[in-house]
Design an enzyme around this catalytic site. Sequence first.
Site, PDB file in Angstrom:
ATOM      1  N   LYS A   1      43.518  -5.008  16.249  1.00 10.85           N
ATOM      2  CA  LYS A   1      42.912  -5.008  14.905  1.00 10.85           C
ATOM      3  C   LYS A   1      42.429  -3.601  14.533  1.00 10.85           C
ATOM      4  O   LYS A   1      42.724  -3.114  13.445  1.00 10.85           O
ATOM      5  CB  LYS A   1      41.750  -6.017  14.884  1.00 10.85           C
ATOM      6  CG  LYS A   1      41.060  -6.143  13.554  1.00 10.85           C
ATOM      7  CD  LYS A   1      40.370  -7.483  13.413  1.00 10.85           C
ATOM      8  CE  LYS A   1      39.026  -7.520  14.104  1.00 10.85           C
ATOM      9  NZ  LYS A   1      37.999  -6.688  13.451  1.00 10.85           N
ATOM     10  N   SER A   2      41.704  -2.960  15.437  1.00  9.45           N
ATOM     11  CA  SER A   2      41.164  -1.624  15.123  1.00  9.45           C
ATOM     12  C   SER A   2      42.300  -0.631  14.846  1.00  9.45           C
ATOM     13  O   SER A   2      42.232   0.162  13.902  1.00  9.45           O
ATOM     14  CB  SER A   2      40.346  -1.092  16.301  1.00  9.45           C
ATOM     15  OG  SER A   2      39.206  -1.868  16.474  1.00  9.45           O
TER      16      SER A   2
ATOM     17  N   GLN B   1      32.823   2.440  14.010  1.00  9.57           N
ATOM     18  CA  GLN B   1      33.044   2.301  12.571  1.00  9.57           C
ATOM     19  C   GLN B   1      32.359   3.440  11.820  1.00  9.57           C
ATOM     20  O   GLN B   1      32.935   4.024  10.905  1.00  9.57           O
ATOM     21  CB  GLN B   1      32.522   0.951  12.088  1.00  9.57           C
ATOM     22  CG  GLN B   1      33.364  -0.208  12.610  1.00  9.57           C
ATOM     23  CD  GLN B   1      32.894  -1.561  12.123  1.00  9.57           C
ATOM     24  OE1 GLN B   1      31.844  -1.685  11.506  1.00  9.57           O
ATOM     25  NE2 GLN B   1      33.665  -2.590  12.413  1.00  9.57           N
TER      26      GLN B   1
ATOM     27  N   ASP C   1      32.911  -6.341  21.638  1.00 15.11           N
ATOM     28  CA  ASP C   1      33.589  -7.500  21.048  1.00 15.11           C
ATOM     29  C   ASP C   1      33.930  -8.560  22.084  1.00 15.11           C
ATOM     30  O   ASP C   1      34.282  -9.687  21.734  1.00 15.11           O
ATOM     31  CB  ASP C   1      34.869  -7.047  20.326  1.00 15.11           C
ATOM     32  CG  ASP C   1      34.548  -6.253  19.071  1.00 15.11           C
ATOM     33  OD1 ASP C   1      33.393  -6.314  18.600  1.00 15.11           O
ATOM     34  OD2 ASP C   1      35.443  -5.554  18.560  1.00 15.11           O
TER      35      ASP C   1
ATOM     36  N   LYS D   1      26.796  -8.508  13.994  1.00 17.47           N
ATOM     37  CA  LYS D   1      28.256  -8.666  13.880  1.00 17.47           C
ATOM     38  C   LYS D   1      28.577  -9.767  12.856  1.00 17.47           C
ATOM     39  O   LYS D   1      27.741 -10.105  12.037  1.00 17.47           O
ATOM     40  CB  LYS D   1      28.837  -8.970  15.260  1.00 17.47           C
ATOM     41  CG  LYS D   1      28.674  -7.808  16.243  1.00 17.47           C
ATOM     42  CD  LYS D   1      29.518  -6.626  15.815  1.00 17.47           C
ATOM     43  CE  LYS D   1      29.295  -5.429  16.694  1.00 17.47           C
ATOM     44  NZ  LYS D   1      29.979  -4.231  16.193  1.00 17.47           N
TER      45      LYS D   1
ATOM     46  N   ARG E   1      25.470 -12.879  17.100  1.00 19.72           N
ATOM     47  CA  ARG E   1      26.194 -13.445  18.252  1.00 19.72           C
ATOM     48  C   ARG E   1      25.266 -13.848  19.400  1.00 19.72           C
ATOM     49  O   ARG E   1      25.628 -14.724  20.192  1.00 19.72           O
ATOM     50  CB  ARG E   1      27.276 -12.460  18.729  1.00 19.72           C
ATOM     51  CG  ARG E   1      28.442 -12.430  17.756  1.00 19.72           C
ATOM     52  CD  ARG E   1      29.617 -11.594  18.203  1.00 19.72           C
ATOM     53  NE  ARG E   1      30.703 -11.733  17.236  1.00 19.72           N
ATOM     54  CZ  ARG E   1      31.682 -10.872  17.044  1.00 19.72           C
ATOM     55  NH1 ARG E   1      31.720  -9.767  17.772  1.00 19.72           N
ATOM     56  NH2 ARG E   1      32.617 -11.098  16.146  1.00 19.72           N
TER      57      ARG E   1
HETATM   58  C1  S3P Z   1      35.372  -1.620  15.424  1.00 22.64           C
HETATM   59  C2  S3P Z   1      34.222  -1.173  16.019  1.00 22.64           C
HETATM   60  C3  S3P Z   1      33.165  -2.055  16.549  1.00 22.64           C
HETATM   61  C4  S3P Z   1      33.688  -3.471  16.737  1.00 22.64           C
HETATM   62  C5  S3P Z   1      34.496  -3.956  15.573  1.00 22.64           C
HETATM   63  C6  S3P Z   1      35.679  -3.055  15.327  1.00 22.64           C
HETATM   64  C7  S3P Z   1      36.319  -0.636  14.892  1.00 22.64           C
HETATM   65  O1  S3P Z   1      32.083  -2.093  15.637  1.00 22.64           O
HETATM   66  O2  S3P Z   1      32.606  -4.351  16.996  1.00 22.64           O
HETATM   67  O3  S3P Z   1      34.971  -5.269  15.820  1.00 22.64           O
HETATM   68  O4  S3P Z   1      37.473  -1.002  14.592  1.00 22.64           O
HETATM   69  O5  S3P Z   1      35.931   0.529  14.759  1.00 22.64           O
HETATM   70  P1  S3P Z   1      30.941  -0.944  15.677  1.00 22.64           P
HETATM   71  O6  S3P Z   1      31.631   0.334  15.644  1.00 22.64           O
HETATM   72  O7  S3P Z   1      30.097  -1.137  14.470  1.00 22.64           O
HETATM   73  O8  S3P Z   1      30.196  -1.197  16.944  1.00 22.64           O
END
Ligand code: S3P
Length: 431
Positions: free
Chosen positions: A20-21, A168, A314, A341, A345
């Site tokens: 996904k990322s 993120q 995650d 989240k 959670r």
């Molecule tokens: C993600 C970063 C994580 C993760 C999220 C996806 C990303 O969040 O929990 O599911 O794709 O950069 P945070 O960066 O806020 O911890």
Amino acid sequence: MLEFFGPYSINGSIEVPGDKSISHRSIILSSIAKGKVEIDNFLFSEDCLNTLKILKKIGTQCVVSGNSILIQGNGITGFNEPDDILYVGNSGTSIRLLSGLLCGCSFMSVISGDKSVNNRPMDRIINPLRAMGAKIYGRYDNKKAPLVIFGKNKLRGIKHDIDVPSAQVKSCLAIAALFAEGTTEIIQPEVSRDHTERMLEYFGADIKYDGKHTIIVPGKHLIGKDIFVPGDFSSAAFFIIAGLILKKSKILIKDVGINQTRSYLLDVLKKMNANIEIKNERIKNNEKIADIISCSSKLKSVNVKKEAIPNIIDEIPILCVAAAFADGITTIRGAKELRLKESDRIKSISNEFKKAGIIVKEYSDGLEIHGSHDAEIKHPARLKSYGDHRIAMSLAIMALKGNRKVSICNTKCVDTSFPGFEKKLLDLIKK
Ligand code: S3P
């Protein structure tokens, strides 16, 4: 709704959908780059499709064929003002990464999400983006979405210390940095996932990164190159744990991304005595990939160290499932981000595990789980997902250990990250 009446075993081999990322980043960075990029094994889940729809609304051209996407990138000046609100649905990654891009564009935009996203903290991106000169405003005194962005201002590079490690936030600023004048330096208290840095490097950006420190010098055009999106480690984790906790089980998961900043769960599981094998390791477009074999194991409890939390964030819900079937008391602390989240959670796990008869203690920043290798779910249970995909899938794996009917309600949210999860699981389990 998902319903199980176990106990089951799990055997066979699968591929999980694309990461996904990496999928989000592949289309965002290809749009900012110059040239055509073919993205293979893209994750067509609700979250990533929301990012794609927004990119199309601001002028990115793309063609979808099978499970790949062709993006025509037009460089940092190639975007247009959208004629409507940009809607990210449930996706925190979309709103945070795209806000970095929108602040660099020369038009106005409004970006919003569902109830969960619009309740999650956005000041963590608004404050540093403002320090870069961006005109970005949010609800609740600039803390929450919807966000309004007047992208007319030229951004300037900054040095920013992030107080809560977050890929993120780091990626939002790294993307904004591409549109800025001068160098941007981002420092984090702990290492978080580095897919943005790796992809920027792959596209030829002037970037240096080393654990907690990322430096971006703008000005160099990104040149798009084809991308293979590896299988999502976070999705693989559900099947890895199923293989470990169910009796007479062995499962092979092929082509999974095992980037070091994502796969710390494997280290934790090894400490728990897990029977896991990593095979066929290789690198594709700057990301490490491998096949993972997981077999029935007599797990024991573990204490997860605080520094590693961002590298397992995650996977904590599914790790808690492993802990429930591991001898001893597992503690996970220093993880208060879990409360911010898709659902809270810590609360979701604690409430639903208790309903299934598992002893759990809730802390403000984590959980304590009293597990046993021989634990079973001995009474029928009706569990809630809180509209959170990872909670829904974790509870589904836990339900496989039941020798009573266990149902999980409101599981449509699984499509956020893992369309087809139910079918893949049903194809592999047997009573
Ligand atoms: C993600 C970063 C994580 C993760 C999220 C996806 C990303 O969040 O929990 O599911 O794709 O950069 P945070 O960066 O806020 O911890």
